[in-house]
Structure formats: C-alpha cells, structure tokens
Design a protein around this motif. Structure first.
Motif, PDB file in Angstrom:
ATOM      1  N   SER A 214       0.811  -1.229   0.000  1.00 27.89           N
ATOM      2  CA  SER A 214       0.000   0.000   0.000  1.00 27.89           C
ATOM      3  C   SER A 214       0.836   1.267   0.000  1.00 27.89           C
ATOM      4  N   LEU A 215       2.148   1.139  -0.177  1.00 25.01           N
ATOM      5  CA  LEU A 215       3.034   2.299  -0.041  1.00 25.01           C
ATOM      6  C   LEU A 215       3.549   2.824  -1.370  1.00 25.01           C
ATOM      7  N   GLY A 216       2.937   2.434  -2.463  1.00 26.74           N
ATOM      8  CA  GLY A 216       3.404   2.891  -3.760  1.00 26.74           C
ATOM      9  C   GLY A 216       3.167   4.373  -3.981  1.00 26.74           C
ATOM     10  N   ASP A 217       4.067   5.001  -4.747  1.00 24.10           N
ATOM     11  CA  ASP A 217       3.797   6.365  -5.210  1.00 24.10           C
ATOM     12  C   ASP A 217       2.577   6.324  -6.122  1.00 24.10           C
ATOM     13  N   ILE A 218       2.443   5.204  -6.832  1.00 14.78           N
ATOM     14  CA  ILE A 218       1.257   4.931  -7.643  1.00 14.78           C
ATOM     15  C   ILE A 218       0.795   3.523  -7.309  1.00 14.78           C
ATOM     16  N   ASN A 219      -0.450   3.388  -6.897  1.00 16.57           N
ATOM     17  CA  ASN A 219      -1.019   2.079  -6.552  1.00 16.57           C
ATOM     18  C   ASN A 219      -2.020   1.653  -7.620  1.00 16.57           C
ATOM     19  N   ILE A 220      -1.734   0.515  -8.246  1.00 19.07           N
ATOM     20  CA  ILE A 220      -2.581  -0.016  -9.318  1.00 19.07           C
ATOM     21  C   ILE A 220      -3.106  -1.377  -8.860  1.00 19.07           C
ATOM     22  N   ALA A 221      -4.253  -1.781  -9.370  1.00 17.88           N
ATOM     23  CA  ALA A 221      -4.768  -3.122  -9.077  1.00 17.88           C
ATOM     24  C   ALA A 221      -5.385  -3.715 -10.332  1.00 17.88           C
TER      25      ALA A 221
END
Length: 280
Positions: A214-221
């Motif tokens: 959950s710590l991404g600069d950008i969170n993709i799923a």
C-alpha cells in the motif's frame, strides 16, 4: 426394424472409460473459476490468463508475469540463492517449503529482477501465490528490501506485483518484522525521489497489504482483485454490520480513494510504459 424407429432416446450420459480418460492429455483445458467456461489452456495463456467469457483474471506465476512484462522477456534475476530456514523448528515447515520449491521451480515466494519495460530500465518484483500462498517470510522481506535499495542506489523505478495471503506464521515474529524492514527500504527510495509502483493482484491480504503493498507512489490493481487486511467475517463480527458485496475488491478501493487506478491485465504493460515515460 420398426422397433428401432420408435426407440426412445436415452436420458442418461455415457461415462467414459478409464482408458479414454488416460488418452486425453492432462492440462489441455481448464475451467474458469468464476463463470465455469471451459477454456483451452494455450488460448488462455495467449490471453495472459484472462477468461474471454467473463474477464476473470486467473493467477499468473512469477516467470509468466516477467515474460509478459519486460522487453523480449529478458531480465536479470537477483538474490536467487536466498532460501528460507526454520527458525522456530515448526513441524513439517522444511518439508512444505521443499515441496513448493519442487512444484514451482522457485526458491521463494517472490522473484526480483532487473529488466527494461518499453526501453526504460526498472527493478521488478513479482510475488508468486503458488509458493506458500505468497506468504511473507524473512526471505521474501529481505528480497523486496534489497530490490528497493538497489532501485534507490541505481535511481531507477521499482515495480512490485503483490499477491499474498499475508505474513508467514511458521516464522513467527521474524515474518512480522519484514513489514517494518520493507517499509524502511521504501522510505529510503522516497527520500531519493525514486519511483515505486505497487501493482496489487488477487489476493493481496494481511501484513503485506498493511505494509509495502500500500506504499506505492502509484497504486494499481487488477480488476476484481481481493485486497484487504482482516477477513470479511472477522470485520463483520467486530463492527456488527453487514459489509457491501463488493467490499475489499479493487473496484471498491478505487471508489474510496485507496487506489489510483484499476487496469486490466492486457493494458497493464502499456500503462506502466506510460508511467515510466512520464517519470523518466
């Protein structure tokens, strides 16, 4: 002859003999776990393991994911020699790890490598749910932390594909320590202003979802991915409320601001190339 003309059709199916079953090659077809459509395995692989009937995203192994992502399927793997120990002398743990190693041809539940995506260099990590359900033990945490540190040192982006059932109970507190260690390594990347992209796939749960995932600069799923910390039943019993049907899905998290985007697998490589180009 007249008797044959007026014969009623049979209302039962013939069960193939054991010999016929043996003549059919194993693994040539498989069923979609969501809609039940029978899929030809080779066609499914060409479609990146996405069901053409309902769009369900089936699990991909780490090697399959890397081959579909990096340019020409060429990458250099890191830390392949790291293998889990048995610090707690947990019953049958060593045997189970060895069995997963034999089954997956991997040494652990994550593969970290360096390659190019659309011509842009990147460190890539891929968790593999076939190995102890992608659980995070000391080696998984160490490999991810090292990958983040390499990305910071080389000043190239780190892309991590998460798929995990959470921390590995057989290693006790050592597995829980990986939450802090990986988070600290990612903080180092943040200080160096190096891009971290987290791609959450089905499932991403437990201590993994509560730390580096959950710590991404950008969170993709990916569409329909199960993402959450505690299980649905535990939460409902705690808050004493009925949760929405789409609770803990990628779409639910996107709607509530916990994700930046939900991207189908067929569009993921192009999306990552655009992100890398923008931050190059």
């Amino acid at each position: 002859m007249l008797r044959d003309l007026f014969r009623k059709p049979k209302k039962y199916a013939t069960i193939p003999s054991e010999q016929v079953k043996k003549d059919i090659p194993e693994g040539i077809m498989q069923k979609c776990p969501k809609c039940g459509t029978i899929l030809i395995t080779k066609e499914l692989e060409k479609n990146l393991k996405v069901c053409k009937a309902c769009g369900h995203h089936l699990p991909m192994s780490a090697p399959e994911r890397l081959q579909s992502l990096v340019d020409n399927g060429e990458y250099h793997e890191y830390d392949q020699e790291l293998i889990s120990k048995d610090p707690l002398a947990f019953p049958d743990y060593v045997k189970k790890v060895q069995a997963d190693m034999n089954k997956t041809k991997l040494n652990e539940a994550v593969v970290t490598a360096e390659g190019k995506i659309g011509g842009y260099p990147a460190i890539v990590g891929v968790m593999d749910s076939r190995f102890r359900m992608g659980s995070m033990g000391s080696v998984v945490g160490e490999k991810i932390a090292r990958a983040a540190e390499r990305a910071a040192a080389k000043r190239i982006p780190f892309i991590l594909f998460c798929a995990s059932g959470g921390a590995r109970m057989q290693e006790g507190v050592l597995s829980l320590m990986q939450m802090a260690k990986t988070s600290a390594a990612l903080e180092k990347m943040h200080r160096e202003k190096v891009l971290f992209v987290s791609v959450l796939t089905n499932p991403t749960t437990g201590g993994v979802s509560a730390s580096f995932a959950s710590l991404g600069d950008i969170n993709i799923a990916e569409p329909g991915a199960l993402i959450g910390f505690a299980g649905r039943r535990v939460i409902e019993q705690t808050v004493r409320q009925k949760l929405p049907d789409d609770f803990q899905t990628a779409e639910f998290l996107l709607k509530h601001g916990q994700l930046d985007m939900v991207v189908p697998r067929g569009e993921l490589r192009d999306t990552l190339i655009k992100i890398l180009e923008f931050h190059a």
